[in-house]
Design an enzyme around this catalytic site. Structure first.
Site, PDB file in Angstrom:
ATOM      1  N   GLY A   1     -20.654   7.083  -3.778  1.00 56.45           N
ATOM      2  CA  GLY A   1     -19.511   7.522  -4.575  1.00 56.45           C
ATOM      3  C   GLY A   1     -19.195   6.644  -5.772  1.00 56.45           C
ATOM      4  O   GLY A   1     -20.081   6.019  -6.365  1.00 56.45           O
TER       5      GLY A   1
ATOM      6  N   VAL B   1     -17.881   3.715  -6.310  1.00 54.46           N
ATOM      7  CA  VAL B   1     -18.284   2.299  -6.364  1.00 54.46           C
ATOM      8  C   VAL B   1     -19.804   2.189  -6.242  1.00 54.46           C
ATOM      9  O   VAL B   1     -20.455   1.459  -7.006  1.00 54.46           O
ATOM     10  CB  VAL B   1     -17.602   1.484  -5.237  1.00 54.46           C
ATOM     11  CG1 VAL B   1     -18.113   0.050  -5.246  1.00 54.46           C
ATOM     12  CG2 VAL B   1     -16.089   1.500  -5.404  1.00 54.46           C
ATOM     13  N   ALA B   2     -20.368   2.892  -5.267  1.00 46.68           N
ATOM     14  CA  ALA B   2     -21.803   2.728  -4.984  1.00 46.68           C
ATOM     15  C   ALA B   2     -22.677   3.140  -6.169  1.00 46.68           C
ATOM     16  O   ALA B   2     -23.693   2.480  -6.447  1.00 46.68           O
ATOM     17  CB  ALA B   2     -22.173   3.539  -3.749  1.00 46.68           C
TER      18      ALA B   2
ATOM     19  N   GLY C   1     -22.916   5.565   1.456  1.00 45.12           N
ATOM     20  CA  GLY C   1     -22.012   6.169   0.467  1.00 45.12           C
ATOM     21  C   GLY C   1     -22.609   6.034  -0.919  1.00 45.12           C
ATOM     22  O   GLY C   1     -23.236   5.021  -1.239  1.00 45.12           O
TER      23      GLY C   1
ATOM     24  N   LYS D   1       0.852  -1.188   0.000  1.00 45.79           N
ATOM     25  CA  LYS D   1       0.000   0.000   0.000  1.00 45.79           C
ATOM     26  C   LYS D   1       0.883   1.233   0.000  1.00 45.79           C
ATOM     27  O   LYS D   1       1.954   1.245   0.632  1.00 45.79           O
ATOM     28  CB  LYS D   1      -0.855   0.007   1.270  1.00 45.79           C
ATOM     29  CG  LYS D   1      -2.083   0.860   1.154  1.00 45.79           C
ATOM     30  CD  LYS D   1      -3.180   0.143   0.421  1.00 45.79           C
ATOM     31  CE  LYS D   1      -4.369   1.026   0.129  1.00 45.79           C
ATOM     32  NZ  LYS D   1      -5.388   0.328  -0.642  1.00 45.79           N
TER      33      LYS D   1
HETATM   34  P1  NAD Z   1     -15.657   7.475  -2.918  1.00 50.24           P
HETATM   35  O1  NAD Z   1     -14.880   8.440  -2.086  1.00 50.24           O
HETATM   36  O2  NAD Z   1     -15.887   7.770  -4.344  1.00 50.24           O
HETATM   37  O3  NAD Z   1     -17.108   7.258  -2.253  1.00 50.24           O
HETATM   38  C1  NAD Z   1     -17.340   7.221  -0.876  1.00 50.24           C
HETATM   39  C2  NAD Z   1     -18.577   8.061  -0.617  1.00 50.24           C
HETATM   40  O4  NAD Z   1     -18.929   7.928   0.746  1.00 50.24           O
HETATM   41  C3  NAD Z   1     -18.366   9.559  -0.876  1.00 50.24           C
HETATM   42  O5  NAD Z   1     -19.346  10.013  -1.785  1.00 50.24           O
HETATM   43  C4  NAD Z   1     -18.504  10.198   0.507  1.00 50.24           C
HETATM   44  O6  NAD Z   1     -19.122  11.462   0.439  1.00 50.24           O
HETATM   45  C5  NAD Z   1     -19.373   9.194   1.209  1.00 50.24           C
HETATM   46  N1  NAD Z   1     -19.243   9.181   2.659  1.00 50.24           N
HETATM   47  C6  NAD Z   1     -18.119   9.346   3.397  1.00 50.24           C
HETATM   48  N2  NAD Z   1     -18.422   9.235   4.707  1.00 50.24           N
HETATM   49  C7  NAD Z   1     -19.746   8.976   4.770  1.00 50.24           C
HETATM   50  C8  NAD Z   1     -20.645   8.743   5.847  1.00 50.24           C
HETATM   51  N3  NAD Z   1     -20.237   8.762   7.119  1.00 50.24           N
HETATM   52  N4  NAD Z   1     -21.954   8.496   5.549  1.00 50.24           N
HETATM   53  C9  NAD Z   1     -22.370   8.480   4.273  1.00 50.24           C
HETATM   54  N5  NAD Z   1     -21.565   8.692   3.214  1.00 50.24           N
HETATM   55  C10 NAD Z   1     -20.276   8.940   3.467  1.00 50.24           C
HETATM   56  O7  NAD Z   1     -14.961   6.064  -2.702  1.00 50.24           O
HETATM   57  P2  NAD Z   1     -15.189   4.769  -3.569  1.00 50.24           P
HETATM   58  O8  NAD Z   1     -14.112   4.674  -4.598  1.00 50.24           O
HETATM   59  O9  NAD Z   1     -16.602   4.665  -3.988  1.00 50.24           O
HETATM   60  O10 NAD Z   1     -14.857   3.643  -2.489  1.00 50.24           O
HETATM   61  C11 NAD Z   1     -15.770   3.335  -1.456  1.00 50.24           C
HETATM   62  C12 NAD Z   1     -15.113   2.355  -0.513  1.00 50.24           C
HETATM   63  O11 NAD Z   1     -14.751   1.166  -1.224  1.00 50.24           O
HETATM   64  C13 NAD Z   1     -13.817   2.881   0.119  1.00 50.24           C
HETATM   65  O12 NAD Z   1     -13.740   2.418   1.431  1.00 50.24           O
HETATM   66  C14 NAD Z   1     -12.725   2.232  -0.714  1.00 50.24           C
HETATM   67  O13 NAD Z   1     -11.540   2.007   0.029  1.00 50.24           O
HETATM   68  C15 NAD Z   1     -13.354   0.899  -1.063  1.00 50.24           C
HETATM   69  N6  NAD Z   1     -12.822   0.323  -2.303  1.00 50.24           N
HETATM   70  C16 NAD Z   1     -12.922   1.000  -3.466  1.00 50.24           C
HETATM   71  C17 NAD Z   1     -12.428   0.441  -4.638  1.00 50.24           C
HETATM   72  C18 NAD Z   1     -12.539   1.157  -5.950  1.00 50.24           C
HETATM   73  O14 NAD Z   1     -12.340   0.515  -6.990  1.00 50.24           O
HETATM   74  N7  NAD Z   1     -12.888   2.437  -5.960  1.00 50.24           N
HETATM   75  C19 NAD Z   1     -11.821  -0.824  -4.617  1.00 50.24           C
HETATM   76  C20 NAD Z   1     -11.748  -1.498  -3.400  1.00 50.24           C
HETATM   77  C21 NAD Z   1     -12.250  -0.909  -2.246  1.00 50.24           C
END
Ligand code: NAD
Length: 438
Positions: free
Chosen positions: A236, A238-239, A234, A130
């Site tokens: 973001g 992924v969601a 969330g 990492k």
């Molecule tokens: P992102 O930052 O795009 O989305 C996260 C979302 O969560 C943001 O929109 C943020 O505003 C929201 N958020 C933060 N705190 C919050 C809370 N307390 N309540 C509600 N919403 C909240 O990140 P992402 O890329 O979508 O990743 C999401 C998670 O998945 C992270 O933990 C990341 O480590 C994990 N992950 C992502 C990937 C990837 O391909 N992007 C791969 C493996 C793991």
């Protein structure tokens, strides 16, 4: 003489000042197998090694941890190399803020160990690592000039460590940042398609999580996703695509929350004709975790499955993208199992991001079979099959799924790469021998 506690409990800015006062630009913490302890490159930093040697929670004989101060901006760079039997350490670069050096070191150790497990369970020939750039609150994260210079600087740092760690995108880092890293090093993945990379992995991650949900439903004999209710924390990267895959599979309803109203409006308009109940919450509001639903998908932050939340969860299945969802993997994995909730370990189902970029250096094939087999329900190491295997083993052995997945991953992580053996460890050894930190 600096005491152990004082150096580790310093905030990163105070620690940077300490490095500057002592004229230290680089340092390393490297595991000595024979002596069974971590050695530090500079005796002034011995308290860091003492802290790690005494730790029984996050330190797991990490092969090497390498650190450098940025050329400008007072930012600390880290590369955490956990285990490299299967291949060079691979994992994303996080740009994040920490209250103390302990928090920073723990996060790096935990996340790199998680990548070893994720890569091994996915049957990828990569080790686990990492990268972290510690955000300095005196800087503006959105200053584009600073970002460009910082990520280029990080790229040069990665070049200097000769490929023991291959970086990628993670929280706080975007595709453009990766292009800047790439301009200074070839030891990176997740670069934009315009320069030969695989681009943003989030949509692939989302699809993997959905396959994990499907395996959990099958395990519980609950049929398909059709007609189910899913609660999502969330909205973001992924969601948002995950909701699309869920609606395609005809879920009855999605309840979702985020802390960003603009994002909520954007996602709502994208799924305007769907049954999406999207709400704004504040950072500390975890009420989404307690919704009546079939599946709870955590896609925001980690450590949300803890003493306070677990007793109130009503979902039958927990399966989401966030890393390190269990605050304490032993205690809280057991607590969830005791409540009769099926927990699908995060590092088992959120692998598709790293799968998406894992073969980036090996060229591209249309509908790449090395990618799609992870989504093929018949492939032994697919997300679906691995999830089903872990859940079945968990039932047979009466052991929480996270413990089963960790045991399996730790066994797989010890397999040596058939071509390059345990090369990452040798790279770290040669860096130390050649005085990298000097
Ligand atoms: P992102 O930052 O795009 O989305 C996260 C979302 O969560 C943001 O929109 C943020 O505003 C929201 N958020 C933060 N705190 C919050 C809370 N307390 N309540 C509600 N919403 C909240 O990140 P992402 O890329 O979508 O990743 C999401 C998670 O998945 C992270 O933990 C990341 O480590 C994990 N992950 C992502 C990937 C990837 O391909 N992007 C791969 C493996 C793991």
């Amino acid at each position: 003489m600096t005491s152990n506690a004082s150096l580790v409990s310093k905030n990163p800015q105070e620690f940077i000042a300490f490095l500057q006062q002592n004229n230290i630009k680089r340092f390393s913490l490297v595991f000595d197998k024979k002596a069974n302890k971590v050695n530090v490159s500079d005796t002034k930093l011995q308290p860091l090694a003492d802290f790690i040697n005494a730790d029984e929670r996050d330190f797991m004989q990490h092969e090497g941890m390498l650190f450098q101060l940025s050329e400008k901006y007072d930012v600390l760079f880290g590369a955490f190399v956990h285990k490299t039997n299967r291949g060079q350490a691979s994992g994303g670069l996080r740009f994040w803020q920490y209250a103390t050096m302990e928090d920073f070191l723990r996060d790096g150790m935990r996340l790199s160990k998680g990548m070893t497990r994720k890569n091994a369970l996915a049957n990828l020939w990569w080790g686990g690592g990492k990268g972290i750039m510690v955000h300095n609150p005196k800087n503006d994260k959105n200053d584009l000039t600073m970002r460009e210079e910082l990520y280029k600087d990080y790229g040069r740092f990665i070049t200097s460590i000769k490929g023991c760690y291959i970086t990628a995108e993670d929280v706080g880092t975007c595709e453009e940042d990766m292009a800047n890293v790439f301009s200074q090093t070839r030891f990176t993945t997740c670069i934009p398609a315009s320069v030969g990379g695989s681009g943003n992995p989030s949509s692939a991650t989302a699809l993997g999580v959905v396959h994990g949900m499907e395996a959990a439903l099958k395990f519980l004999d609950m049929g398909t996703l059709e007609g189910k209710t899913v609660a999502v924390q969330g909205m973001g990267h992924v969601a948002e695509p995950m909701m699309g895959y869920l609606f395609e599979r005809k879920v009855a309803k999605i309840i979702a929350v985020d802390i960003n109203q603009d994002l909520i409006d954007e996602v709502k308009s994208k799924y305007a004709d769907k049954n999406l109940d999207a709400r704004l919450v504040d950072m500390k509001d975890n009420s989404i975790l307690f919704e009546e639903c079939d599946i709870l998908a955590a896609c925001a932050t980690g450590a949300i499955l803890n003493d306070e939340s677990i007793p109130q969860i009503k979902a039958k299945i927990i399966c989401g993208a966030s890393n390190n969802q269990l605050k304490d993997s032993k205690v809280h994995g057991q607590a969830i199992a005791e409540r009769g909730i099926t927990y699908v370990p995060d590092f088992l189902v959120n692998r598709m991001g790293i799968v998406n970029c894992a073969d980036e250096q090996s060229g591209y094939i249309d509908n790449d079979p090395y990618f799609y087999r992870h989504l093929d329900q018949n492939y032994e190491y697919s997300v679906f099959q691995t999830t089903l295997h872990v859940l079945n083993q968990s039932k047979v052995t009466d052991t929480p799924p996270a413990d089963v997945a960790i045991k399996l991953a730790d066994e797989l992580a010890l397999e040596n790469n058939p071509i390059y053996g345990h090369r990452g460890e040798k790279i770290v050894e040669s860096l130390v021998k050649n005085g990298w930190s000097k």
